[in-house]
Design an enzyme around this catalytic site. Structure first.
Site, short mmCIF file in Angstrom:
data_model
loop_
_atom_site.label_atom_id
_atom_site.label_comp_id
_atom_site.label_asym_id
_atom_site.label_seq_id
_atom_site.Cartn_x
_atom_site.Cartn_y
_atom_site.Cartn_z
N ASP A 132 0.84 -1.19 0.00
CA ASP A 132 0.00 0.00 0.00
C ASP A 132 0.88 1.24 0.00
O ASP A 132 1.68 1.44 0.91
CB ASP A 132 -0.92 -0.01 1.22
CG ASP A 132 -2.08 0.98 1.06
OD1 ASP A 132 -2.41 1.33 -0.09
OD2 ASP A 132 -2.64 1.40 2.09
N HIS A 139 -4.26 13.83 0.59
CA HIS A 139 -4.54 13.03 1.78
C HIS A 139 -3.37 13.14 2.77
O HIS A 139 -3.58 13.34 3.97
CB HIS A 139 -4.77 11.57 1.38
CG HIS A 139 -4.84 10.62 2.54
ND1 HIS A 139 -5.95 10.50 3.36
CD2 HIS A 139 -3.92 9.74 3.03
CE1 HIS A 139 -5.72 9.59 4.29
NE2 HIS A 139 -4.50 9.11 4.12
N GLU A 204 -10.70 4.00 3.12
CA GLU A 204 -9.75 4.80 2.34
C GLU A 204 -10.00 4.52 0.87
O GLU A 204 -9.97 3.37 0.42
CB GLU A 204 -8.29 4.45 2.71
CG GLU A 204 -7.90 4.92 4.11
CD GLU A 204 -6.40 4.87 4.37
OE1 GLU A 204 -5.70 4.12 3.66
OE2 GLU A 204 -5.94 5.59 5.28
N GLU A 206 -8.94 4.21 -2.71
CA GLU A 206 -7.66 4.01 -3.38
C GLU A 206 -7.86 3.36 -4.75
O GLU A 206 -8.84 2.67 -5.00
CB GLU A 206 -6.73 3.10 -2.55
CG GLU A 206 -6.51 3.63 -1.13
CD GLU A 206 -5.32 3.02 -0.41
OE1 GLU A 206 -4.42 2.47 -1.11
OE2 GLU A 206 -5.28 3.08 0.82
N ASP A 238 -9.14 0.44 1.52
CA ASP A 238 -8.22 0.07 2.60
C ASP A 238 -8.89 0.45 3.93
O ASP A 238 -8.55 1.46 4.55
CB ASP A 238 -6.90 0.82 2.39
CG ASP A 238 -5.89 0.56 3.49
OD1 ASP A 238 -6.00 -0.47 4.17
OD2 ASP A 238 -4.99 1.42 3.68
N ARG A 242 -8.90 3.75 12.85
CA ARG A 242 -7.99 4.86 13.19
C ARG A 242 -7.51 4.82 14.63
O ARG A 242 -6.38 5.23 14.93
CB ARG A 242 -8.69 6.19 12.93
CG ARG A 242 -9.16 6.41 11.51
CD ARG A 242 -8.02 6.40 10.54
NE ARG A 242 -8.50 6.63 9.17
CZ ARG A 242 -7.75 6.41 8.10
NH1 ARG A 242 -6.51 5.95 8.22
NH2 ARG A 242 -8.22 6.62 6.89
N GLN A 245 -4.94 2.09 14.88
CA GLN A 245 -3.77 2.56 14.12
C GLN A 245 -2.95 3.57 14.93
O GLN A 245 -1.72 3.49 14.99
CB GLN A 245 -4.25 3.19 12.81
CG GLN A 245 -3.14 3.62 11.85
CD GLN A 245 -3.70 4.21 10.54
OE1 GLN A 245 -4.92 4.21 10.32
NE2 GLN A 245 -2.83 4.70 9.70
N LYS A 258 -5.20 -2.20 9.66
CA LYS A 258 -5.44 -2.28 8.23
C LYS A 258 -5.64 -3.72 7.77
O LYS A 258 -6.32 -3.95 6.76
CB LYS A 258 -4.23 -1.71 7.47
CG LYS A 258 -3.84 -0.30 7.86
CD LYS A 258 -4.53 0.68 6.99
CE LYS A 258 -3.92 2.07 7.14
NZ LYS A 258 -4.62 3.02 6.26
N THR A 262 -9.50 -5.88 3.42
CA THR A 262 -9.36 -4.92 2.32
C THR A 262 -10.33 -5.36 1.22
O THR A 262 -10.41 -6.56 0.93
CB THR A 262 -7.92 -4.91 1.76
OG1 THR A 262 -7.02 -4.55 2.82
CG2 THR A 262 -7.75 -3.91 0.62
N GLU A 379 -10.38 12.66 7.18
CA GLU A 379 -10.22 14.01 6.64
C GLU A 379 -11.54 14.79 6.68
O GLU A 379 -11.57 15.94 7.10
CB GLU A 379 -9.73 13.93 5.19
CG GLU A 379 -8.38 13.27 5.05
CD GLU A 379 -8.11 12.82 3.63
OE1 GLU A 379 -8.29 11.63 3.32
OE2 GLU A 379 -7.71 13.68 2.80
MN MN Z 1 -4.13 3.05 2.57
#
Ligand code: MN
Length: 440
Positions: A132, A139, A204, A206, A238, A242, A245, A258, A262, A379
């Site tokens: 990744d 971002h 996320e 992606e 992804d 949080r 993490q 993570k 996925t 975000e």
């Molecule tokens: Mn990611």
């Protein structure tokens, strides 16, 4: 790169493919599907149908090594093909499905189309390794400002495409349920961590990048050859816890926050299908460092970016129950990546690491410069401090979100458009959050 298979004009005899938002004749993405009562096999999406490739081989409508590789139950052999063999197969499929195909050919091919809605779609290849990246600069800036207002970007960001090694075993196709992970959480208000369901579950947005022909250990792929090692694209979510993490990531980076799940869209959209939608990489900002030689290629800079619109939709369980439309969380574009996919691949191999057909990259979260195009809730809600409102339900109730709740569904779409060409899409990348398992 652009040839007759991109011609916007020809009608096609598969009626549902005419003007299809994702899978018109000009796309022809490859995947692995199971028809009702049948086992996994290779297929090509066309409108609301899937062309059954093993059945086409049996009927003598396709031949050659490329068609055989594309018909198999995992597409690693197909991904290993170079651009020439892939384009050859594309041309053959185009001829088969175009309006100009002889009536007797159409008559033989028609029974080999399966109704897509009745089929199960699988992860299309055995994914050996998953990496990744972090190439979405907006971002990186948005998250960096939350964590380090003085220095949002680390010093290395504009010199190399930052990445970490992800987990291949937990990659699943669109449509599956995503179990909320348990893990260690330690908010700033607590002195010791506790183990339990993630309270800050996020997505996320992606771009997924499928590796094609690999390289030998110790033999880097030069930047000028890197594009030839990329066999296709998909959407990739992804999912990110949080709170887990934030506690676990120092000093080695993301781990369980993570690796629990996925999600990818199951169709491999080829570089040939994306050829009309290649654009120049956005020029670097004034004051940015020059690209080091091993990551710089004039052709890649001139046409290595992808003009691909990216949309994120949220529906909650209450919204679905009330028949409310999905709430659009963002509309962005893959053009906002700071590094091209070729630069990611060249960098990945530059120290000697070998890649194999079926390896998968995530681009990193893609955010547009403005808030309407931000690619994660982290975000959009400024780290959960500014909840968003989801509109008014039938009883006047207003739901809001900091992060994802159980029952929430996140769905990504990708669409490429250009005047004079048939627009194409990637199909959905969808997942619904299930409650966490009871913590021990
Ligand atoms: Mn990611």
């Amino acid at each position: 790169m652009i040839d007759c298979t991109h011609d916007a004009a020809p009608a096609r005899w598969v009626a549902s493919a005419r003007g299809h938002a994702d899978f018109p004749l000009q796309n022809l993405p490859h995947g692995v599907f199971s028809p009702p009562g049948g086992g996994p096999r290779g297929g090509v999406a066309i409108g609301e149908s899937i062309l059954d490739l093993p059945a086409c081989l049996e009927a003598g409508l396709l031949d050659g090594a490329a068609a055989e590789a594309a018909a198999a139950a995992t597409l690693n052999g197909f991904l290993a093909l170079g651009p020439a063999a892939r384009a050859g197969l594309r041309g053959r499929l185009f001829d088969l499905l175009a309006e100009s195909a002889p009536a007797r050919v159409q008559a033989r091919a028609r029974p080999l189309l399966r109704e897509a809605a009745a089929c199960a779609l699988h992860v299309p290849a055995r994914i050996g390794d998953y990496t990744d990246f972090y190439a979405g600069i907006q971002h990186a800036l948005n998250v960096g400002r939350l964590l380090r207002p003085d220095q949002p970007l680390m010093e290395n960001y504009k010199y190399l495409p930052v990445a970490y090694h992800g987990r291949a075993s937990s990659i699943r196709p669109s449509g599956g349920a995503v179990r909320r992970p348990n893990g260690q959480r330690k908010p700033a208000t607590e002195t010791v961590p506790s183990f339990g369901p993630s309270r800050n579950l996020d997505y996320e947005l992606e771009l997924g990048i499928w590796v094609g022909p690999g390289n030998e250990l110790g033999e880097p792929v030069p930047i000028g050859e890197a594009a030839g090692h990329i066999a296709g694209f998909c959407l990739l979510n992804d999912w990110s816890a949080r709170d887990i993490q934030g506690w676990e990531y120092q000093p080695l980076g993301p781990f369980l926050a993570k690796s629990f799940h996925t999600t990818i869209s199951p169709w491999i959209v080829t570089p040939e299908a994306m050829a009309p939608f290649r654009v120049a990489q956005s020029p670097r900002a004034e004051g940015d460092p020059a690209i080091l030689a091993h990551l710089h290629d004039a052709q890649d800079q001139a046409g290595g970016a992808l003009d691909l619109e990216l949309e994120v939709l949220l529906t909650t369980a209450a919204m679905r129950a009330a028949g409310m439309p999905a709430h659009r969380l963002s509309l962005g574009n893959a053009r906002h990546l700071y590094w091209t996919v070729a630069q990611m691949l060249a960098h990945h191999t530059s120290a000697g690491c070998n890649l194999a057909p079926g390896d998968l990259f995530g681009s990193g979260t893609i955010s547009a410069p403005g808030p309407d195009g931000w690619g994660s809730l982290l975000e959009i809600t400024r780290g959960g401090r500014q909840p968003i409102s989801l509109g008014t339900g039938p009883l006047g109730t207003v739901e809001s979100r900091r992060f994802l709740e159980d029952g929430d569904e996140i769905c990504f779409y990708a669409r490429a458009r250009r005047p004079g060409f048939a627009g194409i899409g990637f199909g959905a990348c969808r997942g619904t959050i299930l409650p966490a398992r009871a913590a021990a």
